[in-house]
Design an enzyme around this catalytic site. Structure first.
Site, PDB file in Angstrom:
ATOM      1  N   SER A 145       5.839  38.824 -67.824  1.00 28.30           N
ATOM      2  CA  SER A 145       5.220  37.594 -68.293  1.00 28.30           C
ATOM      3  C   SER A 145       5.785  37.191 -69.654  1.00 28.30           C
ATOM      4  O   SER A 145       6.995  37.037 -69.805  1.00 28.30           O
ATOM      5  CB  SER A 145       3.704  37.775 -68.322  1.00 28.30           C
ATOM      6  OG  SER A 145       3.054  36.539 -68.473  1.00 28.30           O
ATOM      7  N   GLU A 239       2.378  32.300 -57.797  1.00 26.08           N
ATOM      8  CA  GLU A 239       2.084  32.252 -59.222  1.00 26.08           C
ATOM      9  C   GLU A 239       2.679  31.015 -59.876  1.00 26.08           C
ATOM     10  O   GLU A 239       3.709  30.491 -59.442  1.00 26.08           O
ATOM     11  CB  GLU A 239       2.559  33.515 -59.925  1.00 26.08           C
ATOM     12  CG  GLU A 239       4.032  33.830 -59.849  1.00 26.08           C
ATOM     13  CD  GLU A 239       4.371  35.003 -60.759  1.00 26.08           C
ATOM     14  OE1 GLU A 239       4.289  34.818 -61.992  1.00 26.08           O
ATOM     15  OE2 GLU A 239       4.703  36.085 -60.259  1.00 26.08           O
ATOM     16  N   HIS A 269       0.735  36.903 -60.086  1.00 25.00           N
ATOM     17  CA  HIS A 269       1.408  37.176 -61.347  1.00 25.00           C
ATOM     18  C   HIS A 269       1.301  38.662 -61.734  1.00 25.00           C
ATOM     19  O   HIS A 269       0.206  39.201 -61.866  1.00 25.00           O
ATOM     20  CB  HIS A 269       0.781  36.305 -62.430  1.00 25.00           C
ATOM     21  CG  HIS A 269       1.455  36.373 -63.758  1.00 25.00           C
ATOM     22  ND1 HIS A 269       2.747  35.943 -63.951  1.00 25.00           N
ATOM     23  CD2 HIS A 269       1.015  36.823 -64.972  1.00 25.00           C
ATOM     24  CE1 HIS A 269       3.079  36.110 -65.230  1.00 25.00           C
ATOM     25  NE2 HIS A 269       2.053  36.648 -65.864  1.00 25.00           N
TER      26      HIS A 269
END
Length: 390
Positions: A145, A239, A269
């Site tokens: 991320s 996602e 995610h």
């Protein structure tokens, strides 16, 4: 097909989404901590404080440690939350499956510490590994991320400074575009059980401060990737950051980077942190990628060359016509044709051309590259080595 466990867990996580994605930063940080109940830690990995590190950091050390190799792990959390503690399961799973020690560091978070604080801390963590005796080519980077975007920014910063780069990079669901220009930020808003574009938009402002969001050290998607080490990208199909990964792979490939991307349909995610079959498989592929690049355990890094001739371990010879990505799944595929006899053309996953098989007590490449006269151009696979003790 998605596992039953992943479908069940997706619904449970979605029920917690308001806690994880709220604009109240203290509450969001608490939500990240709550997610730990879904993330068991492997038992055969020990966590130790990183003594002498200039910032808070932990080592994850597997029982079967391979000496002299390290993974630098950068956690996610939209630059405003998260820590090595919230990411213990994936850190430990990486250590367990790769055999490498993993260093996870606690970089400063926004809004208390906006850009470039996190990037400065990433560089400090990398320098700590060098001070501990690891060479750049013994270090691989991994991040998820926001940590994926920060990992890419770190490589750009090292290259800008004229410094040697790490051996390889893996980014998991990277937040590579803080401007949210990809369609998936809106098309996947309802499907993603873990993050929201609204939350990301607020976090981007808190982290960037007065900087332009298109600054490559904030949004690596808009940067230059020339000279980057081999890179693996993994992303879920459900996602909001899906297009960040798609476009990142396209841009890196256009700039000559050896980049591989795997899309996991129906997953969310950074699903890697959860105890589901797909997560174990994905982390295993990351570990294999790193071990191949570093040539550990008898593995060697190989590529497939369009136009080249290959011999199957059963004797038949083939010509590779092309290597291309599947338009939907992004999986790398090999198009090849048998040279003699049946002139059929096949399309198969690239991995099939890179793997080994056991036959008559020996380990062989499934496909070995040969010259036009049939002479083998690749050495046989190295014997599989056992991991060294700690």
């Amino acid at each position: 097909m998605r596992s039953f466990k992943s479908r069940l867990l997706s619904g449970a996580i979605k029920s917690m989404k308001p806690l994880i994605t709220g604009f109240d930063i203290p509450r969001q940080r608490q939500g990240m901590e709550l997610l730990k109940i879904f993330r068991p830690k492997p038992r055969d990995v020990q966590l130790r404080e990183a003594v002498g590190c200039p910032l808070p950091a932990k080592w994850a050390v597997p029982d079967g440690l391979v000496e002299g190799k390290a993974i630098l792990y950068t956690h996610g959390g939209s630059y405003v939350s998260g820590s090595p503690d919230t990411h213990v399961p994936i850190i430990c799973r990486l250590a367990e499956q790769s055999g490498f020690a993993v260093l996870a560091y606690d970089y400063r978070l926004a809004p208390e510490h906006p850009f470039p604080a996190a990037l400065e801390d990433a560089a400090a963590a990398f320098d700590y590994l060098l001070a501990e005796g690891y060479g750049e080519k013994d270090i691989v980077l991994c991040g998820d991320s926001a940590g994926g975007g920060l990992t890419l920014a770190l490589v750009m910063k090292l290259r800008e400074s004229g410094r040697p780069l790490p051996a390889a990079v893996c980014v998991i669901s990277p937040w590579a575009d803080l401007t949210e220009s990809g369609d998936s930020h809106y098309a996947k808003a309802q499907a993603d059980p873990l993050i929201s574009s609204e939350e990301l938009r607020e976090a981007a402002t808190l982290y960037a401060g007065t900087e332009d969001l298109r600054n490559p050290f904030l949004s690596p998607l808009f940067g230059d990737f020339s000279g980057f080490p081999p890179t693996l990208i993994q992303v879920g199909g459900d996602e909001v950051l899906l297009d960040d990964s798609r476009r990142l792979a396209e841009r890196m490939q256009a700039q000559g980077v050896e980049v591989h991307i795997t899309l996991y349909e129906g997953l969310w995610h950074v699903f890697h942190m959860f105890d589901i079959p797909e997560a174990h498989e994905a982390v295993g592929k990351i570990a294999l990628f790193f071990r191949r690049v570093l040539e550990v355990g008898g593995l060697r890094r190989r590529t497939v060359c369009p136009g080249a001739k290959y011999r199957h371990f059963k004797g038949k010879e083939y010509r590779v016509l092309a290597v291309a990505r599947h338009s939907e799944t992004l999986e790398e595929m090999v198009v090849y044709q048998q040279l003699y006899g049946d002139q059929g053309v096949w399309v198969r996953p690239l991995e099939m051309f890179l793997e080994t098989v056991e036959r008559d007590g020996r380990r062989l490449y499934r496909f070995t590259r040969v010259a036009e006269d049939g002479t083998e151009l690749e050495p046989p696979p190295a014997p599989v080595q056992t991991q060294e003790g700690p």
